[in-house]
Design a protein around this motif. Structure first.
Motif, PDB file in Angstrom:
ATOM      1  N   VAL A 411       0.564  -0.876  -0.187  1.00  0.00           N
ATOM      2  CA  VAL A 411      -0.342  -0.147   0.318  1.00  0.00           C
ATOM      3  C   VAL A 411       0.545   1.037   0.402  1.00  0.00           C
ATOM      4  O   VAL A 411       0.695   2.213  -1.008  1.00  0.00           O
ATOM      5  CB  VAL A 411      -0.778   0.271   1.647  1.00  0.00           C
ATOM      6  N   ARG A 412       1.633   1.418   0.687  1.00  0.00           N
ATOM      7  CA  ARG A 412       3.046   2.160   0.773  1.00  0.00           C
ATOM      8  C   ARG A 412       3.589   2.449  -0.145  1.00  0.00           C
ATOM      9  O   ARG A 412       3.618   3.796  -0.532  1.00  0.00           O
ATOM     10  CB  ARG A 412       3.616   2.222   2.110  1.00  0.00           C
ATOM     11  N   ARG A 413       3.925   1.311  -0.561  1.00  0.00           N
ATOM     12  CA  ARG A 413       4.953   1.589  -1.533  1.00  0.00           C
ATOM     13  C   ARG A 413       4.642   2.136  -3.012  1.00  0.00           C
ATOM     14  O   ARG A 413       4.817   2.492  -4.375  1.00  0.00           O
ATOM     15  CB  ARG A 413       5.804   0.069  -2.217  1.00  0.00           C
ATOM     16  N   ALA A 414       2.821   1.534  -3.513  1.00  0.00           N
ATOM     17  CA  ALA A 414       1.991   1.474  -4.206  1.00  0.00           C
ATOM     18  C   ALA A 414       1.493   3.181  -4.547  1.00  0.00           C
ATOM     19  O   ALA A 414       0.877   3.775  -5.225  1.00  0.00           O
ATOM     20  CB  ALA A 414       1.049   1.246  -4.885  1.00  0.00           C
ATOM     21  N   GLY A 415       1.886   3.702  -2.938  1.00  0.00           N
ATOM     22  CA  GLY A 415       0.839   5.437  -2.758  1.00  0.00           C
ATOM     23  C   GLY A 415      -0.683   5.233  -3.501  1.00  0.00           C
ATOM     24  O   GLY A 415      -1.213   6.181  -3.484  1.00  0.00           O
ATOM     25  N   LEU A 416      -1.145   4.315  -2.591  1.00  0.00           N
ATOM     26  CA  LEU A 416      -2.281   3.947  -2.348  1.00  0.00           C
ATOM     27  C   LEU A 416      -3.276   4.595  -0.793  1.00  0.00           C
ATOM     28  O   LEU A 416      -2.082   5.644  -0.501  1.00  0.00           O
ATOM     29  CB  LEU A 416      -3.099   2.123  -2.401  1.00  0.00           C
ATOM     30  N   ALA A 417      -4.353   5.129  -0.791  1.00  0.00           N
ATOM     31  CA  ALA A 417      -4.560   5.002   0.131  1.00  0.00           C
ATOM     32  C   ALA A 417      -4.416   4.686   1.413  1.00  0.00           C
ATOM     33  O   ALA A 417      -4.998   5.430   2.721  1.00  0.00           O
ATOM     34  CB  ALA A 417      -6.464   6.179  -0.120  1.00  0.00           C
TER      35      ALA A 417
END
Length: 444
Positions: A411-417
């Motif tokens: 989630v963090r690496r993909a720039g998700l919310a």
């Protein structure tokens, strides 16, 4: 002891997440740049019964302090396209919602409800939870698998959309609840409990539960329904000087995405959307498989197959802003029994869903965690990002803390919310999975 175990899990997940290659969501993705990540947990209306999971447990377990949102599941939609609460069989549970007097030992503030107060039950406890955790947002989630039957009717015309949205705002945001026997409910009884509306239409123009009304125009009408919700929510917010949030639960299946949703358009109106990250496979399949893998495992018998990465990449490819996508995490596992073929049990023939506590083939994490060392062996796929238990006959695929931590790094690496939980009552009494999500999104 708990801190040591979670720290160890972070170290393990660091190894696991780096085992996978870049993908469309993560390659070149920028870290989420808002103040904190969204941590959205679904609280089930019916969880207070067999699972004895009350709103009070959100507080005592420490889960509430880790969450930004609680989505209350579910509100119903009538055949004539209105939000409504009804205690009739299969139609609702007003007793659980706002009539049941909650005893002191279950109450968030330790004070028992008296019979007939305007706001008892889960709604009353959610109000107390918000008072104790003032940054926590509570949304009413409409529909779900069982109550999406008449969404198509509600969304069909401009007039029906206006009437539907107005009824939902009146019932849940203005809090004008039907008066029940004994006196609970009444004008404004639930005012202030809910901070917005979550749409869980499963699915527009696509089969869900048998009997659902489905129309080809559902795809366009879903967008129009969101626009009407946004218009009326903003108008009401101008009166109350508050922003009311609008969110939606979205599918993992690319075919369902295309049939029922207008990709980029729907995000004009949504604060964010939660994405199905589970139920990829289950006891309905003839062979064992993963139900919530981060990536499609090597050797998967289905091609193409589902995974969390496939779901997220699918929405990004259709124009969804990654900063509005929230990845769903299951707090339960899917299981098979009668497994043959030997090995570690994965991708092997099975006779059917595994026996379980409440539903064949479905078991809460809090119970699955006790199986390790009780005849079951824990297996992992570091690249695929999933875990399973196998005792030679019965197979369970589920997310344990290490898998959850791996997904939080994704989630963090993909720039998700952020992350979403279905559902909070599957966690243990220490809110281990919810705390893992909080720790993982904090980046420690």
């Amino acid at each position: 002891m708990r801190t040591f175990r979670l720290t160890a899990l972070v170290a393990l997940a660091t190894m696991l997440i780096t085992a996978g290659p870049p993908n469309a969501a993560s390659a070149g993705g920028k870290p989420h740049d808002r103040a904190g990540y969204l941590r959205v947990g679904y609280f089930t209306q019916w969880g207070i019964y067999d699972r004895a999971y009350t709103v009070g447990k959100l507080d005592t377990s420490g889960a509430a302090s880790q969450l930004t949102h609680v989505n209350y599941a579910f509100g119903n939609v009538s055949e004539d396209g209105r939000c409504y609460v009804d205690g009739g069989p299969g139609e609702g549970d007003a007793w659980a919602d706002y009539q049941r007097p909650v005893p002191a030992e279950e109450s968030v503030d330790g004070v028992a409800d008296a019979w007939g107060e305007p706001l008892n039950g889960n709604f009353g406890q959610l109000a107390k939870l918000k008072a104790k955790h003032p940054d926590l947002k509570v949304l009413i989630s409409l529909g779900g698998w069982s109550w999406s039957t008449y969404f198509s009717n509600a969304a069909r015309t401009d007039a029906s959309r206006k009437a539907f949205v107005a009824s939902c705002i009146d019932l849940y945001l203005k809090g004008n609840l039907p008066i029940l026997d004994g006196g609970s409910g009444g004008p404004g009884a639930a005012a202030g409990v809910f901070d917005g509306i979550d749409l869980d239409w499963e699915w527009p123009n696509w089969p869900g539960e048998p009997g659902n009304v489905i129309r080809p125009e559902d795809r366009e009408n879903f967008t129009k329904l969101l626009a009407e919700f946004r218009r009326q929510l903003d108008a009401y917010g101008r009166q109350t000087r508050k922003h009311y949030q609008l969110t939606a639960f979205l599918p993992a299946n690319p075919a369902t995405m295309d049939a029922g949703f207008e990709g980029r358009k729907i995000f004009r109106y949504l604060d964010f959307a939660t994405v199905q990250g589970y139920d990829f496979h289950g006891g309905w399949d003839p062979v064992t498989n993963q139900q919530s893998a981060l990536r499609v495992p090597a050797g998967a018998p289905d091609d193409p197959d589902f995974s969390a990465e496939v779901a997220i990449d699918g929405w990004i490819a259709r124009g969804a802003p990654r900063g509005k996508l929230v990845l769903g995490i299951p707090y339960y596992g899917r299981g098979w029994t009668g497994v043959t073929g030997g090995g570690n049990g994965l991708f092997q023939p099975a006779t059917g869903p595994a026996p379980a506590t409440f539903e064949a083939g479905y078991e809460d994490y809090r119970r699955l965690k006790t199986l390790t060392g009780a005849g079951y062996t824990l297996h992992r796929d570091p690249r695929g990002g999933h875990a399973w238990l196998f005792d030679g006959t019965t197979f369970w695929t589920y997310d344990d803390p290490a898998v959850v931590e791996q997904k939080m790094r994704y989630v963090r690496r993909a720039g998700l919310a952020g992350a979403m939980i279905w559902s909070l009552d599957g966690d243990d009494d220490n809110a281990t999975l919810t705390r893992t999500i909080g720790l993982g999104l904090a980046g420690r």
